[in-house]
Design a protein around this motif. Structure first.
Motif, PDB file in Angstrom:
ATOM      1  N   PRO A 156       4.146  21.767  35.634  1.00 30.64           N
ATOM      2  CA  PRO A 156       4.313  22.229  37.012  1.00 30.64           C
ATOM      3  C   PRO A 156       3.158  21.732  37.880  1.00 30.64           C
ATOM      4  N   PHE A 157       3.429  21.538  39.159  1.00 31.25           N
ATOM      5  CA  PHE A 157       2.364  21.189  40.090  1.00 31.25           C
ATOM      6  C   PHE A 157       2.588  21.910  41.409  1.00 31.25           C
ATOM      7  N   LEU A 158       1.522  22.013  42.180  1.00 33.06           N
ATOM      8  CA  LEU A 158       1.599  22.584  43.521  1.00 33.06           C
ATOM      9  C   LEU A 158       1.605  21.454  44.531  1.00 33.06           C
ATOM     10  N   CYS A 159       2.454  21.591  45.541  1.00 34.10           N
ATOM     11  CA  CYS A 159       2.481  20.596  46.611  1.00 34.10           C
ATOM     12  C   CYS A 159       2.266  21.300  47.942  1.00 34.10           C
ATOM     13  N   LEU A 160       1.262  20.864  48.682  1.00 34.91           N
ATOM     14  CA  LEU A 160       1.047  21.317  50.051  1.00 34.91           C
ATOM     15  C   LEU A 160       1.874  20.406  50.945  1.00 34.91           C
ATOM     16  N   LEU A 161       2.983  20.942  51.440  1.00 36.89           N
ATOM     17  CA  LEU A 161       3.889  20.198  52.307  1.00 36.89           C
ATOM     18  C   LEU A 161       3.543  20.542  53.743  1.00 36.89           C
ATOM     19  N   VAL A 162       3.018  19.580  54.471  1.00 38.86           N
ATOM     20  CA  VAL A 162       2.494  19.891  55.802  1.00 38.86           C
ATOM     21  C   VAL A 162       2.864  18.781  56.781  1.00 38.86           C
ATOM     22  N   SER A 163       3.529  19.191  57.882  1.00 44.56           N
ATOM     23  CA  SER A 163       4.007  18.224  58.871  1.00 44.56           C
ATOM     24  C   SER A 163       4.015  18.870  60.247  1.00 44.56           C
ATOM     25  N   GLY A 164       4.664  18.205  61.200  1.00 41.44           N
ATOM     26  CA  GLY A 164       4.770  18.755  62.545  1.00 41.44           C
ATOM     27  C   GLY A 164       5.694  19.941  62.632  1.00 41.44           C
ATOM     28  N   GLY A 165       6.597  20.087  61.663  1.00 45.76           N
ATOM     29  CA  GLY A 165       7.559  21.173  61.709  1.00 45.76           C
ATOM     30  C   GLY A 165       7.458  22.163  60.569  1.00 45.76           C
ATOM     31  N   HIS A 166       6.669  21.833  59.528  1.00 44.05           N
ATOM     32  CA  HIS A 166       6.654  22.685  58.338  1.00 44.05           C
ATOM     33  C   HIS A 166       5.252  22.737  57.735  1.00 44.05           C
ATOM     34  N   ASP A 197       3.578  28.715  63.740  1.00 43.16           N
ATOM     35  CA  ASP A 197       3.498  27.281  64.002  1.00 43.16           C
ATOM     36  C   ASP A 197       3.107  26.500  62.745  1.00 43.16           C
ATOM     37  N   ALA A 198       3.512  25.230  62.714  1.00 42.97           N
ATOM     38  CA  ALA A 198       3.099  24.331  61.643  1.00 42.97           C
ATOM     39  C   ALA A 198       1.752  23.708  61.984  1.00 42.97           C
ATOM     40  N   ALA A 199       1.047  23.244  60.966  1.00 41.24           N
ATOM     41  CA  ALA A 199      -0.268  22.636  61.190  1.00 41.24           C
ATOM     42  C   ALA A 199      -0.155  21.394  62.062  1.00 41.24           C
ATOM     43  N   GLY A 200       0.869  20.579  61.812  1.00 39.69           N
ATOM     44  CA  GLY A 200       1.047  19.370  62.607  1.00 39.69           C
ATOM     45  C   GLY A 200       1.321  19.676  64.068  1.00 39.69           C
ATOM     46  N   GLU A 201       2.023  20.788  64.312  1.00 42.82           N
ATOM     47  CA  GLU A 201       2.289  21.193  65.696  1.00 42.82           C
ATOM     48  C   GLU A 201       0.989  21.562  66.401  1.00 42.82           C
ATOM     49  N   ALA A 202       0.064  22.194  65.673  1.00 51.28           N
ATOM     50  CA  ALA A 202      -1.226  22.548  66.254  1.00 51.28           C
ATOM     51  C   ALA A 202      -1.974  21.293  66.693  1.00 51.28           C
ATOM     52  N   PHE A 203      -1.930  20.248  65.874  1.00 46.34           N
ATOM     53  CA  PHE A 203      -2.567  18.983  66.249  1.00 46.34           C
ATOM     54  C   PHE A 203      -1.902  18.380  67.490  1.00 46.34           C
ATOM     55  N   ASP A 204      -0.582  18.337  67.491  1.00 42.09           N
ATOM     56  CA  ASP A 204       0.142  17.723  68.609  1.00 42.09           C
ATOM     57  C   ASP A 204      -0.088  18.482  69.911  1.00 42.09           C
ATOM     58  N   LYS A 205      -0.040  19.823  69.852  1.00 43.09           N
ATOM     59  CA  LYS A 205      -0.228  20.626  71.052  1.00 43.09           C
ATOM     60  C   LYS A 205      -1.664  20.506  71.578  1.00 43.09           C
ATOM     61  N   ALA A 206      -2.636  20.484  70.679  1.00 35.27           N
ATOM     62  CA  ALA A 206      -4.028  20.337  71.095  1.00 35.27           C
ATOM     63  C   ALA A 206      -4.252  18.989  71.782  1.00 35.27           C
ATOM     64  N   ALA A 207      -3.656  17.951  71.231  1.00 32.47           N
ATOM     65  CA  ALA A 207      -3.775  16.627  71.844  1.00 32.47           C
ATOM     66  C   ALA A 207      -3.145  16.613  73.235  1.00 32.47           C
ATOM     67  N   LYS A 208      -2.012  17.288  73.374  1.00 30.35           N
ATOM     68  CA  LYS A 208      -1.343  17.358  74.677  1.00 30.35           C
ATOM     69  C   LYS A 208      -2.204  18.103  75.687  1.00 30.35           C
ATOM     70  N   ILE A 209      -2.838  19.203  75.251  1.00 27.23           N
ATOM     71  CA  ILE A 209      -3.727  19.962  76.122  1.00 27.23           C
ATOM     72  C   ILE A 209      -4.889  19.092  76.587  1.00 27.23           C
ATOM     73  N   MET A 210      -5.340  18.194  75.709  1.00 25.41           N
ATOM     74  CA  MET A 210      -6.461  17.301  76.053  1.00 25.41           C
ATOM     75  C   MET A 210      -6.016  16.117  76.900  1.00 25.41           C
ATOM     76  N   TYR A 257      -0.662  33.846  50.403  1.00 28.41           N
ATOM     77  CA  TYR A 257      -0.770  32.399  50.577  1.00 28.41           C
ATOM     78  C   TYR A 257      -0.133  31.897  51.870  1.00 28.41           C
ATOM     79  N   ASP A 258       0.264  32.795  52.765  1.00 31.54           N
ATOM     80  CA  ASP A 258       0.910  32.386  54.011  1.00 31.54           C
ATOM     81  C   ASP A 258      -0.110  31.891  55.037  1.00 31.54           C
ATOM     82  N   TYR A 259       0.392  31.084  55.963  1.00 31.74           N
ATOM     83  CA  TYR A 259      -0.420  30.489  57.014  1.00 31.74           C
ATOM     84  C   TYR A 259       0.008  31.008  58.385  1.00 31.74           C
ATOM     85  N   SER A 260      -0.897  30.844  59.361  1.00 34.54           N
ATOM     86  CA  SER A 260      -0.590  31.068  60.763  1.00 34.54           C
ATOM     87  C   SER A 260      -1.489  30.166  61.586  1.00 34.54           C
ATOM     88  N   PHE A 261      -0.885  29.410  62.509  1.00 35.55           N
ATOM     89  CA  PHE A 261      -1.666  28.504  63.342  1.00 35.55           C
ATOM     90  C   PHE A 261      -1.514  28.779  64.832  1.00 35.55           C
TER      91      PHE A 261
END
Length: 334
Positions: free
Chosen positions: A132-142, A163-176, A208-212
């Protein structure tokens, strides 16, 4: 006997087709849509129209590059979801018509499973993860931590509640004031900045849940307050802002991944999805691997973003299991 799989991916704004011979990639053609940059994000109607224009030439190019005729194909795999319904419908409709005409079986693939299974594409000098392995699946939507017990034996251990981690990056860039997609821009700027220059709030959820969403709001308010005092603050501190934001996001991602790996006693760790290309995340993963003695798997850039190769490889393993889709299959958004 060799299996030739045509994969079709159209979940968002990339039209892609790929051909595999077993798990060996013969071609992977991607047509990206530049039209969305002026709107600061993907416009679903424009995306589906562009897919209609691109799907036939993209599939044709993939077959020609692979030197495989339609009649040689063993099956046609397609992304059923999640994604934009209009975009998915284009890919599914084409796959159904193409397979029906050729009398070939259809294989439906979950987009997120495809990202994870891209690690099983045959790559020179790289070994596939061991179960078994763990996969951190991280994108603009997930954003998810997934425990993989087998090719299709998957358990979501943790995921974002907003929010997804990728969305946080995209939104921050838009704010800038930067164009879409903002994630790669943040990454480039961050490599020149100080990750400790500024501090942004991180969520501390149990398990193990996230929030961005809070991190995104913290960044917005921080920038708003400083722009009132200095209208040029964002431009003058772009690199430090990007580096500090990237540090906060990657720290949040790794904190939960480390906890899950330790609690579940798993040392085989992979990352997948568009944000897996982020240099800060890759560095943090390598540092954790040294500390916790992990065996890590990082996909090459060409397999981290949306592509049909990942759909084809998931389709290949379903083909081996004899798992075929019905002609009545419809897309799902979530």
């Amino acid at each position: 006997m060799d299996a030739y799989i045509l994969g079709i991916e159209s979940s968002c704004d990339d039209t892609s087709a790929a051909v595999l011979c077993n798990n060996r990639l013969l071609s992977n053609v991607i047509n990206s849509q530049a039209v969305h940059a002026q709107y600061g994000g993907v416009v679903p109607e424009l995306a589906s129209r562009a897919h209609q224009q691109n799907i036939v030439p993209v599939v044709d190019a993939a077959l020609k590059q692979a030197s495989v005729s339609p009649g040689q194909l063993s099956a046609v795999a397609f992304t059923r979801g999640p994604g934009l319904l209009g975009s998915l419908l284009v890919g599914i409709s084409f796959a159904k018509a193409f397979a029906y005409t050729l009398h070939k079986p259809l294989i439906e693939v979950d987009h997120l499973q495809g990202h994870i299974l891209s690690h099983f594409l045959l790559q020179e000098g790289k070994d596939a993860p061991r179960f078994p392995f763990l996969c951190l699946l991280v994108s603009g939507g997930h954003t998810q931590i997934v425990r993989m017990n087998g090719y299709f034996d998957m358990e979501i251990v943790g995921q974002t509640i907003d929010d997804a981690a990728g969305e946080a990056f995209d939104k921050a860039a838009k704010i800038m004031g930067y164009a879409y997609p903002g994630g790669p821009i943040i990454d480039r700027l961050a490599q020149q900045g100080d990750p400790d220059a500024f501090s942004f709030s991180e969520a501390h959820l149990p398990g193990y849940d996230y929030s961005f969403s809070g991190l995104k709001t913290s960044f917005l308010y921080f920038l708003r307050d400083h722009l009132r005092q200095n209208p040029n603050f964002a431009k003058e501190n772009a690199a430090d802002l990007a580096a500090s934001l990237q540090h906060a996001v990657c720290h949040s991602l790794m904190r939960k991944l480390i906890k899950a790996a330790n609690d579940l006693h798993i040392r085989e760790i992979a990352i997948a999805g568009g944000v897996s290309a982020n240099s800060g995340l890759q560095h943090a993963l390598r540092m954790a691997a040294e500390r916790y003695h992990w065996n890590i798997h990082i996909p090459p850039l060409k397999f981290s973003t949306d592509n049909a190769a990942m759909i084809a490889i998931a389709g290949y393993y379903k083909f081996l299991r004899g798992e075929f889709a019905d002609i009545s299959a419809v897309p799902y958004a979530r």
